[in-house]
Enzyme design. Sequence first.
Site, PDB file in Angstrom:
ATOM      1  N   ALA A  19     -11.728 -11.872 -79.634  1.00 49.45           N
ATOM      2  CA  ALA A  19     -13.095 -12.199 -79.240  1.00 49.45           C
ATOM      3  C   ALA A  19     -13.812 -12.768 -80.461  1.00 49.45           C
ATOM      4  O   ALA A  19     -14.077 -12.050 -81.418  1.00 49.45           O
ATOM      5  CB  ALA A  19     -13.808 -10.955 -78.737  1.00 49.45           C
ATOM      6  N   MET A  20     -14.119 -14.058 -80.438  1.00 49.95           N
ATOM      7  CA  MET A  20     -14.714 -14.730 -81.587  1.00 49.95           C
ATOM      8  C   MET A  20     -16.178 -15.067 -81.314  1.00 49.95           C
ATOM      9  O   MET A  20     -16.481 -15.921 -80.482  1.00 49.95           O
ATOM     10  CB  MET A  20     -13.922 -16.001 -81.926  1.00 49.95           C
ATOM     11  N   ASP A  25     -16.943 -11.383 -89.217  1.00 48.36           N
ATOM     12  CA  ASP A  25     -16.070 -10.273 -88.830  1.00 48.36           C
ATOM     13  C   ASP A  25     -14.992 -10.715 -87.844  1.00 48.36           C
ATOM     14  O   ASP A  25     -13.795 -10.496 -88.070  1.00 48.36           O
ATOM     15  CB  ASP A  25     -16.898  -9.130 -88.231  1.00 48.36           C
ATOM     16  N   CYS A 113     -23.970  -4.757 -73.000  1.00 45.77           N
ATOM     17  CA  CYS A 113     -23.125  -5.940 -73.163  1.00 45.77           C
ATOM     18  C   CYS A 113     -21.667  -5.527 -73.342  1.00 45.77           C
ATOM     19  O   CYS A 113     -20.759  -6.113 -72.735  1.00 45.77           O
ATOM     20  CB  CYS A 113     -23.601  -6.752 -74.361  1.00 45.77           C
ATOM     21  N   GLY A 137     -14.137  -7.656 -83.696  1.00 46.90           N
ATOM     22  CA  GLY A 137     -14.585  -7.419 -85.067  1.00 46.90           C
ATOM     23  C   GLY A 137     -15.462  -6.199 -85.225  1.00 46.90           C
ATOM     24  O   GLY A 137     -16.168  -6.079 -86.228  1.00 46.90           O
ATOM     25  N   CYS A 209     -29.170  -9.882 -79.902  1.00 45.10           N
ATOM     26  CA  CYS A 209     -28.836 -11.281 -80.183  1.00 45.10           C
ATOM     27  C   CYS A 209     -29.694 -12.280 -79.431  1.00 45.10           C
ATOM     28  O   CYS A 209     -29.921 -13.390 -79.911  1.00 45.10           O
ATOM     29  CB  CYS A 209     -27.358 -11.524 -79.870  1.00 45.10           C
TER      30      CYS A 209
END
Length: 368
Positions: A19-20, A25, A113, A137, A209
Amino acid sequence: MEVDFQLGRPSEEARIVVAMSGGVDSSVVAALAARSGAEVVGVTLQLYDHGAAVERSRSCCAGQDIYDARTVADRLGIAHYVFDYESRFKDSVIDRFADEYMMGRTPIPCIACNQGVKFTDLLSLARDLGADCLATGHYVRRMAGPSGAELHRAADPARDQSYFLFATTADQLDYLRFPLGDLPKALVREVARDLQLIVADKPDSQDICFVPNGDYASVVKKVRPEAAQEGEIVHMDGRLLGRHKGLIHFTVGQRRGLEIGGQKEPLYVVRLEPGVRRVIVGPKSALAVRTAHLSDINWLGEAQKEGLTAKVRSMARPAPARFDGRSLHFLDPEYGVAPGQAAVIYDGDRVLGGGWIEETIAAELEPA
């Protein structure tokens, strides 16, 4: 540096989905996965597009961050895909965030989330791609235990994110990998610099975010315009002290921003009454809580034990507590416990589980 992804078969025969988010991280996780010899697929979810938030360096899962994730993937020579989950994110996270404030609660969108888009939808996507695991991360540790995988605090207390992952199920934990759990942040950035990744010195993303400039009230008002309705500020003894410009500006335990000067003692928000749009204030002693009733409990542990601790805010100290399967009983009064927050229960460094705080009982109303 190499990391064991615990794949259960030779790395060169395995596939890892990472998961990017576009930050340092997750980029280093992708690099560590690539070093393992496995086939690596980077996946980025586009979650929102709130104008100014897209270009901010402290956002995530939006315009600039998607570009950064793709650039890192190209640098590492791995596949990278972007999936549009904006509608799903709005329904399951942003709308829920606004509705919680409308009900006088204190929401934690990061956990919502993780519960939905990241650890349900993304995990399902990774399985569809035939991956052996999904790596993220997050700064937590996944450790093998006698009954299966366990979730533990990160080795670096300053980076620990276990509070935000309490709702991870046993099935999800079996499939997830957290390669950074044993690493200090300084070393993660050093790895990124050694690999000349463009995100090596990129600032960490903020907690919420999708909130531009940290002004969550404006986001709530955009989603639920009625949230800005005025109401009364009343002392718990019944005295009317003033008026406010919407419950969305307040949370239990808050002291600043009440704008009711001239009081003999500092006053704090004790509770919110959304039905009549009323903010109830009182002295700090009124915030002391002995018991919190929980809902939607996720349990990762075995039988109940003595010597447990609990956190009711991400930055709170772990407090000695007893858990009876539904309610959390603090051995000493705990302050600032608010409905809508998560209560996470630990046995030492291990996360046993937790739930959402639905109701609290004041210390003065319940004997120790």
